[in-house]
Write a protein that holds these residues in place. Structure first.
Motif, PDB file in Angstrom:
ATOM      1  N   ASP A 146       9.759  -2.997   8.568  1.00 18.01           N
ATOM      2  CA  ASP A 146       8.918  -3.918   9.326  1.00 18.01           C
ATOM      3  C   ASP A 146       7.759  -3.140   9.957  1.00 18.01           C
ATOM      4  O   ASP A 146       7.846  -1.925  10.140  1.00 18.01           O
ATOM      5  N   PRO A 147       6.645  -3.809  10.283  1.00 18.10           N
ATOM      6  CA  PRO A 147       5.463  -3.101  10.778  1.00 18.10           C
ATOM      7  C   PRO A 147       5.682  -2.359  12.104  1.00 18.10           C
ATOM      8  O   PRO A 147       5.100  -1.301  12.314  1.00 18.10           O
ATOM      9  N   ILE A 148       6.511  -2.881  12.982  1.00 18.98           N
ATOM     10  CA  ILE A 148       6.754  -2.190  14.256  1.00 18.98           C
ATOM     11  C   ILE A 148       7.530  -0.898  14.018  1.00 18.98           C
ATOM     12  O   ILE A 148       7.179   0.158  14.536  1.00 18.98           O
ATOM     13  N   SER A 149       8.557  -0.956  13.184  1.00 19.78           N
ATOM     14  CA  SER A 149       9.330   0.250  12.877  1.00 19.78           C
ATOM     15  C   SER A 149       8.507   1.264  12.097  1.00 19.78           C
ATOM     16  O   SER A 149       8.679   2.474  12.263  1.00 19.78           O
ATOM     17  N   SER A 169       0.835  -1.189   0.000  1.00 17.93           N
ATOM     18  CA  SER A 169       0.000   0.000   0.000  1.00 17.93           C
ATOM     19  C   SER A 169       0.881   1.254   0.000  1.00 17.93           C
ATOM     20  O   SER A 169       2.073   1.194   0.220  1.00 17.93           O
ATOM     21  N   VAL A 170       0.258   2.382  -0.240  1.00 15.56           N
ATOM     22  CA  VAL A 170       0.983   3.648  -0.216  1.00 15.56           C
ATOM     23  C   VAL A 170       1.322   3.962   1.235  1.00 15.56           C
ATOM     24  O   VAL A 170       0.452   3.991   2.096  1.00 15.56           O
ATOM     25  N   PHE A 171       2.599   4.165   1.499  1.00 14.66           N
ATOM     26  CA  PHE A 171       3.059   4.455   2.850  1.00 14.66           C
ATOM     27  C   PHE A 171       3.652   5.858   2.849  1.00 14.66           C
ATOM     28  O   PHE A 171       4.484   6.178   2.003  1.00 14.66           O
ATOM     29  N   GLY A 224      18.390   1.842  12.005  1.00 14.84           N
ATOM     30  CA  GLY A 224      19.308   0.885  11.411  1.00 14.84           C
ATOM     31  C   GLY A 224      19.009   0.731   9.934  1.00 14.84           C
ATOM     32  O   GLY A 224      17.871   0.926   9.492  1.00 14.84           O
ATOM     33  N   PHE A 225      20.036   0.399   9.178  1.00 12.43           N
ATOM     34  CA  PHE A 225      19.918   0.243   7.728  1.00 12.43           C
ATOM     35  C   PHE A 225      20.721  -0.982   7.315  1.00 12.43           C
ATOM     36  O   PHE A 225      21.855  -1.165   7.768  1.00 12.43           O
ATOM     37  N   LYS A 226      20.143  -1.821   6.471  1.00  9.53           N
ATOM     38  CA  LYS A 226      20.898  -2.935   5.910  1.00  9.53           C
ATOM     39  C   LYS A 226      20.287  -3.341   4.581  1.00  9.53           C
ATOM     40  O   LYS A 226      19.102  -3.100   4.320  1.00  9.53           O
ATOM     41  N   LEU A 227      21.108  -3.938   3.744  1.00  5.50           N
ATOM     42  CA  LEU A 227      20.640  -4.436   2.460  1.00  5.50           C
ATOM     43  C   LEU A 227      20.189  -5.881   2.638  1.00  5.50           C
ATOM     44  O   LEU A 227      20.902  -6.686   3.232  1.00  5.50           O
ATOM     45  N   GLU A 228      19.005  -6.165   2.131  1.00 10.29           N
ATOM     46  CA  GLU A 228      18.433  -7.510   2.231  1.00 10.29           C
ATOM     47  C   GLU A 228      17.819  -7.906   0.905  1.00 10.29           C
ATOM     48  O   GLU A 228      17.341  -7.062   0.154  1.00 10.29           O
ATOM     49  N   LYS A 229      17.789  -9.180   0.682  1.00  8.07           N
ATOM     50  CA  LYS A 229      17.210  -9.719  -0.553  1.00  8.07           C
ATOM     51  C   LYS A 229      15.726 -10.029  -0.398  1.00  8.07           C
ATOM     52  O   LYS A 229      14.945  -9.861  -1.320  1.00  8.07           O
ATOM     53  N   TYR A 230      15.324 -10.457   0.801  1.00  9.08           N
ATOM     54  CA  TYR A 230      13.962 -10.971   0.981  1.00  9.08           C
ATOM     55  C   TYR A 230      13.050  -9.982   1.697  1.00  9.08           C
ATOM     56  O   TYR A 230      13.477  -9.213   2.547  1.00  9.08           O
ATOM     57  N   ILE A 231      11.772 -10.075   1.360  1.00  9.55           N
ATOM     58  CA  ILE A 231      10.737  -9.272   1.985  1.00  9.55           C
ATOM     59  C   ILE A 231       9.878 -10.214   2.828  1.00  9.55           C
ATOM     60  O   ILE A 231       9.433 -11.253   2.324  1.00  9.55           O
ATOM     61  N   ASN A 232       9.643  -9.860   4.078  1.00  6.11           N
ATOM     62  CA  ASN A 232       8.753 -10.651   4.927  1.00  6.11           C
ATOM     63  C   ASN A 232       7.307 -10.328   4.574  1.00  6.11           C
ATOM     64  O   ASN A 232       6.998  -9.240   4.094  1.00  6.11           O
ATOM     65  N   LYS A 233       6.397 -11.254   4.834  1.00  6.62           N
ATOM     66  CA  LYS A 233       5.005 -11.088   4.398  1.00  6.62           C
ATOM     67  C   LYS A 233       4.323  -9.875   5.022  1.00  6.62           C
ATOM     68  O   LYS A 233       3.417  -9.314   4.425  1.00  6.62           O
ATOM     69  N   ASP A 234       4.751  -9.429   6.193  1.00  8.43           N
ATOM     70  CA  ASP A 234       4.099  -8.282   6.831  1.00  8.43           C
ATOM     71  C   ASP A 234       4.895  -6.980   6.684  1.00  8.43           C
ATOM     72  O   ASP A 234       4.531  -5.956   7.253  1.00  8.43           O
TER      73      ASP A 234
END
Length: 113
Positions: A71-74, A4-6, A47-57
């Motif tokens: 992530d939803p909490i951040s 969604s638009v964030f 914090g910042f990091k490069l990641e390949k995968y996206i979690n479902k939430d």
């Protein structure tokens, strides 16, 4: 994954630096993850990091050829914010301009709400 638009903005400087980092790592599937942890001199720390995968939430932001995941909490602490990238005599770093932060520390990496 939440597409969604964030309400979060990315400056041209940040977009350019993310693109450079992804190319340098030779993996075009990498995304910049922005997250918040407890600690730091202000109470919370970015914090910042490069990641390949996206979690479902995760919140997923795609803009000008780059991808950002939060992530939803951040995400609750970053609504209406903006990420920038600065280079100066002190060094180089991503910074978050956060309208939700009550105070920030001098280093720009921690804040309190």
């Amino acid at each position: 994954m939440n597409i969604s638009v964030f309400p979060f903005n990315v400056t041209i400087n940040a977009i350019d630096k993310i693109k450079q980092l992804v190319i340098k790592k030779k993996n075009l599937q990498l995304k910049l993850r922005i997250y918040i942890t407890g600690g730091g001199c202000g109470g919370f720390q970015y914090g910042f990091k490069l990641e390949k995968y996206i979690n479902k939430d995760d919140i997923y932001i795609q803009q000008s050829g780059i991808e950002i995941i939060i992530d939803p909490i951040s995400s609750q602490y970053l609504i209406g914010g903006k990420i920038d990238y600065k280079e100066n005599l002190e060094g180089s770093k991503f910074i978050v301009i956060n309208p939700n932060a009550q105070t920030t520390c001098g280093c720009g990496l921690s804040f309190s709400i």
